[in-house]
Design a protein around this motif. Structure first.
Motif, PDB file in Angstrom:
ATOM      1  N   ASP A  90       0.661  -1.178  -0.007  1.00 44.91           N
ATOM      2  CA  ASP A  90       0.111  -0.167   0.097  1.00 44.91           C
ATOM      3  C   ASP A  90       0.795   1.395  -0.008  1.00 44.91           C
ATOM      4  N   GLU A  91       0.266   2.410  -0.741  1.00 44.06           N
ATOM      5  CA  GLU A  91       1.071   3.643  -0.539  1.00 44.06           C
ATOM      6  C   GLU A  91       1.064   4.382   0.724  1.00 44.06           C
ATOM      7  N   LEU A  92       2.288   4.629   1.222  1.00 49.58           N
ATOM      8  CA  LEU A  92       2.321   5.186   2.390  1.00 49.58           C
ATOM      9  C   LEU A  92       2.506   7.037   2.333  1.00 49.58           C
ATOM     10  N   VAL A  93       1.534   7.497   3.241  1.00 53.76           N
ATOM     11  CA  VAL A  93       1.487   8.841   3.182  1.00 53.76           C
ATOM     12  C   VAL A  93       1.934   9.349   4.626  1.00 53.76           C
ATOM     13  N   VAL A  94       2.976  10.441   4.674  1.00 57.03           N
ATOM     14  CA  VAL A  94       3.212  10.793   6.160  1.00 57.03           C
ATOM     15  C   VAL A  94       2.895  12.117   6.408  1.00 57.03           C
ATOM     16  N   ARG A  95       2.305  12.333   7.578  1.00 53.91           N
ATOM     17  CA  ARG A  95       2.051  13.640   7.732  1.00 53.91           C
ATOM     18  C   ARG A  95       2.571  14.016   9.023  1.00 53.91           C
TER      19      ARG A  95
ATOM     20  N   GLU B 297      -5.484   2.057  -3.704  1.00 50.99           N
ATOM     21  CA  GLU B 297      -6.503   2.555  -4.947  1.00 50.99           C
ATOM     22  C   GLU B 297      -6.971   3.998  -4.466  1.00 50.99           C
ATOM     23  N   GLY B 298      -6.296   4.771  -3.803  1.00 55.74           N
ATOM     24  CA  GLY B 298      -6.495   6.005  -3.414  1.00 55.74           C
ATOM     25  C   GLY B 298      -7.249   6.195  -1.938  1.00 55.74           C
ATOM     26  N   ARG B 299      -7.692   5.145  -1.381  1.00 55.51           N
ATOM     27  CA  ARG B 299      -8.496   4.957  -0.380  1.00 55.51           C
ATOM     28  C   ARG B 299      -7.712   4.582   0.818  1.00 55.51           C
ATOM     29  N   VAL B 300      -8.136   5.288   2.272  1.00 56.50           N
ATOM     30  CA  VAL B 300      -7.378   5.049   3.419  1.00 56.50           C
ATOM     31  C   VAL B 300      -7.622   3.574   3.950  1.00 56.50           C
ATOM     32  N   ARG B 301      -7.008   2.942   4.042  1.00 60.33           N
ATOM     33  CA  ARG B 301      -6.934   1.453   4.651  1.00 60.33           C
ATOM     34  C   ARG B 301      -6.388   1.490   6.102  1.00 60.33           C
ATOM     35  N   ALA B 302      -5.506   2.385   6.422  1.00 52.99           N
ATOM     36  CA  ALA B 302      -5.240   2.193   7.952  1.00 52.99           C
ATOM     37  C   ALA B 302      -4.433   3.607   7.964  1.00 52.99           C
ATOM     38  N   ALA B 303      -4.470   3.936   9.391  1.00 51.73           N
ATOM     39  CA  ALA B 303      -3.772   5.153   9.861  1.00 51.73           C
ATOM     40  C   ALA B 303      -3.254   4.894  11.358  1.00 51.73           C
ATOM     41  N   MET B 304      -1.881   5.413  11.616  1.00 49.98           N
ATOM     42  CA  MET B 304      -1.290   5.246  12.751  1.00 49.98           C
ATOM     43  C   MET B 304      -0.628   6.597  13.249  1.00 49.98           C
ATOM     44  N   ASN B 305      -1.356   7.024  14.277  1.00 50.40           N
ATOM     45  CA  ASN B 305      -0.928   8.499  15.214  1.00 50.40           C
ATOM     46  C   ASN B 305       0.233   8.234  16.001  1.00 50.40           C
TER      47      ASN B 305
ATOM     48  N   LEU C  20      -9.528  10.340  12.276  1.00 46.77           N
ATOM     49  CA  LEU C  20      -8.833   9.189  11.867  1.00 46.77           C
ATOM     50  C   LEU C  20      -9.629   7.745  11.876  1.00 46.77           C
ATOM     51  N   GLN C  21     -10.270   7.657  13.040  1.00 44.12           N
ATOM     52  CA  GLN C  21     -11.123   6.436  12.868  1.00 44.12           C
ATOM     53  C   GLN C  21     -12.336   6.453  11.688  1.00 44.12           C
ATOM     54  N   HIS C  22     -12.905   7.799  11.508  1.00 43.16           N
ATOM     55  CA  HIS C  22     -13.716   7.916  10.419  1.00 43.16           C
ATOM     56  C   HIS C  22     -13.102   7.666   9.154  1.00 43.16           C
ATOM     57  N   LEU C  23     -11.939   8.141   8.819  1.00 46.32           N
ATOM     58  CA  LEU C  23     -11.364   7.867   7.555  1.00 46.32           C
ATOM     59  C   LEU C  23     -11.132   6.647   7.182  1.00 46.32           C
ATOM     60  N   VAL C  24     -10.606   5.818   8.129  1.00 45.16           N
ATOM     61  CA  VAL C  24     -10.452   4.610   8.204  1.00 45.16           C
ATOM     62  C   VAL C  24     -11.578   3.525   7.740  1.00 45.16           C
ATOM     63  N   ASP C  25     -12.666   4.045   8.722  1.00 44.14           N
ATOM     64  CA  ASP C  25     -13.967   3.299   8.657  1.00 44.14           C
ATOM     65  C   ASP C  25     -14.618   3.147   7.353  1.00 44.14           C
ATOM     66  N   VAL C  26     -14.534   4.515   6.816  1.00 44.93           N
ATOM     67  CA  VAL C  26     -15.366   4.606   5.586  1.00 44.93           C
ATOM     68  C   VAL C  26     -14.421   4.435   4.363  1.00 44.93           C
ATOM     69  N   GLN C  27     -13.097   4.176   4.437  1.00 42.75           N
ATOM     70  CA  GLN C  27     -11.997   3.909   3.768  1.00 42.75           C
ATOM     71  C   GLN C  27     -12.032   5.123   2.519  1.00 42.75           C
TER      72      GLN C  27
ATOM     73  N   ALA D 178     -11.620   8.224   0.342  1.00 37.97           N
ATOM     74  CA  ALA D 178     -10.765   8.688  -0.885  1.00 37.97           C
ATOM     75  C   ALA D 178     -10.269  10.277  -0.710  1.00 37.97           C
ATOM     76  N   VAL D 179      -8.950  10.312  -0.421  1.00 38.02           N
ATOM     77  CA  VAL D 179      -8.203  11.382   0.035  1.00 38.02           C
ATOM     78  C   VAL D 179      -7.033  11.622  -0.906  1.00 38.02           C
ATOM     79  N   PRO D 180      -6.797  12.615  -1.520  1.00 35.67           N
ATOM     80  CA  PRO D 180      -5.517  12.604  -2.334  1.00 35.67           C
ATOM     81  C   PRO D 180      -4.342  12.821  -1.136  1.00 35.67           C
ATOM     82  N   PRO D 181      -3.326  12.483  -1.455  1.00 32.24           N
ATOM     83  CA  PRO D 181      -2.255  12.338  -0.496  1.00 32.24           C
ATOM     84  C   PRO D 181      -2.086  13.717   0.177  1.00 32.24           C
ATOM     85  N   GLU D 182      -1.861  14.688  -0.912  1.00 35.39           N
ATOM     86  CA  GLU D 182      -1.362  15.948  -0.444  1.00 35.39           C
ATOM     87  C   GLU D 182      -2.217  16.492   0.823  1.00 35.39           C
TER      88      GLU D 182
END
Length: 401
Positions: A339-344, A359-367, A377-384, A386-390
């Protein structure tokens, strides 16, 4: 489905005790038996490798208050191990030959630490960490500041290494994988944990496995030896599926196969927690999770299934870890190598959030050391989502959610 008159839960860990509590909360007033092979009242496991091992607590967190079982008429039977399931007779038979009859049965038998089948293991008797006795004994050994070899650079291995260093022990961690936690977090985030432990004095022997135990340490596959007065294994856990398998219940992914609502292949039997290979509605495949939140969530959910509901269990996996000054929470299920890694944020200062996209959708998040965006973060993962990396790097997470 008629309401069962007698429910037996096999396994008195977090999953089993949570199921008992949820059944009473739902108004079930039939006979309820909770059977466990440990002699302690049900407790939660995370403290064993965290507060208890560090010396910041003297006992793990109980699942329920001490008077819960008596006040809620839960027949708690400790020090009892189930050896056989007689599905036709609706009975769970313990090692003393006593048959515990049921209308509905919940299997919450958890897992057992894996060992290493290598020469010298029977003599070396390396430590494992699964029970409160394991944790208390290991802490007592660590305060003597021994040389410690930790075999396995997963979550348990890393937390044990951090606790050992906090007590002043000399620590070497050995793992055949080239980075700690790589299988879960991938190479970039795995390197953060490698560097964290190095800064705290841990010595790594990565990319090489243990070939045997020798007096005073371990022998590695490259022929070298690592000295250790104390060897701790953190090489995973094996689900306790023996009685289920012998009874003919379907198995999958190393566990007991259950449908979306946590029913096994027998209509009167459910399985939850570490042993449940769950047909997860979010992922379209079987998922088996060995974490605290899954044990609690499935335990609570199965109460509805036992009483006739047919709702799928759809919660995403969640776990947390504390190592030195790093605290983290992980939500979701990613393939960290693909999967594509995006770091904030900033990896170097260990103050960041990592996202894994497919495929452009958030599958997991780690703070990591960030605590304000958990709900987003929970919501973004729950609904997977679709958010651009930037946008994940720079936009308000609450706005994105």
């Amino acid at each position: 489905m008629a309401e069962p008159q007698r429910i037996v839960i096999v396994g008195s860990g977090l999953a089993g005790a949570s199921a008992a509590g949820a059944l009473r909360d739902r108004g079930y007033d039939g006979e309820l038996v909770l059977i466990g092979r440990e002699t302690h009242r049900p407790y939660e496991l995370p403290a064993l490798s965290k507060e208890l091992l560090l010396g910041n607590a003297e006992s793990p967190h109980p699942v329920h208050e001490p008077d819960f079982y008596e006040s809620r008429a839960v027949d708690l039977r400790l020090g009892v191990e189930i050896a056989e399931l007689r599905l036709t007779d609706r009975a769970a038979v313990d090692t003393n030959g006593v048959a515990h009859s049921y209308d509905r049965l919940v299997l919450a038998t958890g897992s057992t630490p894996r060992t290493l089948p290598v020469p010298g293991a029977d003599r070396a008797r390396p430590r494992t960490l699964r029970t409160v006795e394991d944790s208390v004994a290991l802490r007592a050994a660590l305060v003597e500041r021994p040389e410690v070899v930790v075999v396995g650079a997963g979550w348990i291995g890393c937390e044990v290494a951090a606790a050992a260093r906090s007590h002043g022990a000399v620590v070497t961690v050995v793992d055949p994988v080239d980075l700690p936690l790589r299988r879960v977090l991938g190479p970039v985030v795995g390197a953060v944990f490698r560097d964290l432990h190095e800064r705290n004095g841990v010595r790594w022997r990565l990319g090489v496995g243990v070939d045997g135990f020798v007096p005073g340490g371990v022998r590695l596959a490259d022929g070298t030896e690592v000295r250790g007065d104390l060897v701790v294994l953190g090489v995973g856990a094996k689900p306790n599926t023996g009685p289920a398998e012998r009874a003919g219940l379907a198995v999958a992914e190393g566990g007991v196969a259950v449908d979306a609502a946590l029913r096994t292949s027998h209509p009167d039997v459910c399985a939850v927690g570490d042993i449940a290979a769950h047909d997860h509605p979010r992922y379209g495949r079987r998922v088996r999770v060995e974490h605290w939140a899954n044990a609690r969530g499935q335990g609570e959910h199965v109460a509805g299934t036992l009483l006739g509901a047919d709702e799928p269990y759809s919660a995403v996996p969640y776990f947390f870890s504390d190592q030195y000054d790093l605290g983290m929470e992980y939500r979701g299920l990613a393939d960290a190598e693909e999967d594509e890694l995006v770091v904030r944020g900033d990896l170097g200062s260990r103050d960041f959030t990592a996202f894994w996209l497919r495929e452009g959708r958030v599958r997991a998040a780690m703070n990591v050391n960030q605590w304000d965006d958990g709900e987003a973060l929970q919501h973004l993962v729950d609904v997977q989502a679709a958010v651009p990396p930037e946008q994940l790097r720079t936009a308000s997470l609450s706005d994105l959610a």
